[in-house]
Design a protein around this motif. Structure first.
Motif, PDB file in Angstrom:
ATOM      1  N   ILE A 150      24.008  15.010  -1.485  1.00 42.25           N
ATOM      2  CA  ILE A 150      23.164  15.089  -0.250  1.00 42.25           C
ATOM      3  C   ILE A 150      22.658  13.604  -0.351  1.00 42.25           C
ATOM      4  O   ILE A 150      22.019  13.198  -1.314  1.00 42.25           O
ATOM      5  CB  ILE A 150      22.186  16.039   0.216  1.00 42.25           C
ATOM      6  CG1 ILE A 150      22.899  17.507  -0.185  1.00 42.25           C
ATOM      7  CG2 ILE A 150      21.700  15.860   1.339  1.00 42.25           C
ATOM      8  CD1 ILE A 150      21.741  18.617   0.060  1.00 42.25           C
ATOM      9  N   LYS A 162      21.101  12.193   7.628  1.00 41.56           N
ATOM     10  CA  LYS A 162      21.617  12.864   6.234  1.00 41.56           C
ATOM     11  C   LYS A 162      23.159  12.857   6.137  1.00 41.56           C
ATOM     12  O   LYS A 162      23.626  12.799   7.447  1.00 41.56           O
ATOM     13  CB  LYS A 162      21.016  14.110   6.016  1.00 41.56           C
ATOM     14  CG  LYS A 162      19.643  14.530   6.084  1.00 41.56           C
ATOM     15  CD  LYS A 162      19.396  16.116   6.131  1.00 41.56           C
ATOM     16  CE  LYS A 162      17.840  16.188   6.118  1.00 41.56           C
ATOM     17  NZ  LYS A 162      17.104  15.839   7.585  1.00 41.56           N
ATOM     18  N   TYR A 176      26.083  14.741   3.635  1.00 39.05           N
ATOM     19  CA  TYR A 176      26.109  15.816   2.848  1.00 39.05           C
ATOM     20  C   TYR A 176      27.539  16.169   2.780  1.00 39.05           C
ATOM     21  O   TYR A 176      28.354  16.380   3.802  1.00 39.05           O
ATOM     22  CB  TYR A 176      25.269  16.870   2.901  1.00 39.05           C
ATOM     23  CG  TYR A 176      25.244  17.339   4.658  1.00 39.05           C
ATOM     24  CD1 TYR A 176      25.655  18.427   4.915  1.00 39.05           C
ATOM     25  CD2 TYR A 176      24.111  16.673   5.615  1.00 39.05           C
ATOM     26  CE1 TYR A 176      25.769  18.732   6.437  1.00 39.05           C
ATOM     27  CE2 TYR A 176      24.181  17.130   6.676  1.00 39.05           C
ATOM     28  CZ  TYR A 176      24.907  18.122   7.210  1.00 39.05           C
ATOM     29  OH  TYR A 176      24.861  18.447   8.460  1.00 39.05           O
ATOM     30  N   VAL A 208      20.611  15.770  -4.760  1.00 41.33           N
ATOM     31  CA  VAL A 208      19.873  14.897  -3.652  1.00 41.33           C
ATOM     32  C   VAL A 208      19.374  13.726  -4.043  1.00 41.33           C
ATOM     33  O   VAL A 208      19.012  13.351  -5.154  1.00 41.33           O
ATOM     34  CB  VAL A 208      18.511  15.693  -3.053  1.00 41.33           C
ATOM     35  CG1 VAL A 208      18.093  15.061  -2.084  1.00 41.33           C
ATOM     36  CG2 VAL A 208      18.918  17.259  -3.013  1.00 41.33           C
TER      37      VAL A 208
END
Length: 338
Positions: free
Chosen positions: A141, A178, A180, A209
């Protein structure tokens, strides 16, 4: 030629006329929740087309019209006719960002998903930079760290500090754009407004992350859909996510501890009351009230914990059943292998 319209009970899907669902799927799917964004969408899609031009990876953009009351759907109809990478989906009534992302995910084909708003506070030109660390396998992510001044900086700062203290996540900005892996969306629960805590829930499940700085610009047109009234909702959601991560699998651990503490307090109060009765020859009504309150509340908390354990067991069975279904769907059922 006109775009193809697929209508269901609560969702309308708009596909470009030149689109082929059987073609090689795109690598990246950009999910764009949009509510009353008719003025922003033409420029957003134009900038997206420029950003994706010449890239080695292929992109699709899925705009989710979340019950707009302006001309958003009509604008999307004209844009889908012009841009082959664009796919539009419409909720007949507003469902919120979390549900919009879920709808976009179900209509997407990419192995990397991107959450991007339509208001042009973030420019599409930064999408490839968000996607790159996920594509090269260095992280699961990537979240954007806002660069620049914006109106809600103070509230956002408090929210991020509280989240970091509660969840110990290694990023500075949780509520931003974001990118991901698709597996992240498959693994986290779909709950209203919980999109803000995607990073937290994914990190708790072992996904890696990272963050990259992303410039933030003034809104191009329209008004923000979020006011100060969303702060209490955000705090409650934060506590709900904290409980989900800490005690959802063992609710009796929390409620049993509280119940035991209340029972202990009641026993101590009872001993004090008996000692006072034997020494002074009189009772204290206030202490007996404390004893009764502690015993009743302790029983309530223990009962709640036991009921929670039953619910947790059902959730575990449901997760196991879902995992078995996924295994069967992908042909990886180990029980069928010899």
């Amino acid at each position: 030629s006109r775009p193809e319209i697929v209508d269901s009970s609560s969702i309308v899907s708009l596909l470009p006329a030149t689109d082929s669902r059987g073609a090689q799927p795109p690598v990246v799917s950009v999910l764009v929740p949009a509510k009353d964004e008719a003025e922003n969408l033409p420029l957003f899609v134009e900038q997206a087309a420029a950003a994706f031009s010449g890239r080695p990876e292929t992109y699709e953009v899925i705009v989710i019209d979340d019950g707009s009351i302006d001309d958003t759907w009509a604008v999307l109809g004209s844009l889908v006719d012009r841009y082959p990478f664009l796919h539009a989906v419409r909720h007949r009534a507003g469902r919120g960002i979390a549900e919009s992302l879920r709808t976009g995910y179900l209509n997407s084909r990419g192995r990397v998903l991107v959450f991007y708003p339509a208001d042009l506070q973030y420019k599409p030109e930064d999408i490839p930079r968000l996607v790159e660390p996920v594509l090269d396998g260095s992280t699961d992510i990537v979240t954007g760290y806002k660069q620049g001044e914006y109106e809600k900086a103070f509230v956002s700062g408090i929210y991020n500090r509280m989240s970091r203290s509660l969840f110990n996540v290694p990023v500075r900005d949780l509520n931003s754009v974001k990118a991901y892996r698709r597996e992240v969306m498959e693994a986290i629960p779909a709950r209203p407004d919980w999109h803000r805590y995607m990073i937290v829930m994914a990190a708790a499940q072992g996904f890696t992350v990272s963050e990259v700085p992303v410039p933030l610009y003034p809104r191009h047109a329209g008004k923000s859909k979020f006011g100060i009234g969303r702060i209490p909702v955000g705090v409650i959601d934060m506590l709900a996510v904290w409980f989900e991560l800490r005690f959802a699998k063992k609710p009796l651990l929390l409620f049993g501890m509280i119940g035991a503490a209340l029972f202990t307090l009641g026993v101590i109060a009872g001993i004090i009351a008996l000692v006072f009765l034997f020494v002074k020859g009189e009772g204290l009504r206030s202490i007996w009230t404390v004893i009764q309150t502690c015993l009743i509340l302790g029983s309530v908390f223990f009962s709640t914990g036991f009921i929670g354990e039953l619910v947790a067991a059902q959730r575990a069975e449901t997760r196991e059943l879902r995992a078995r279904i996924d295994e069967l769907a992908h042909g990886s059922d180990t029980l069928l292998k010899h």
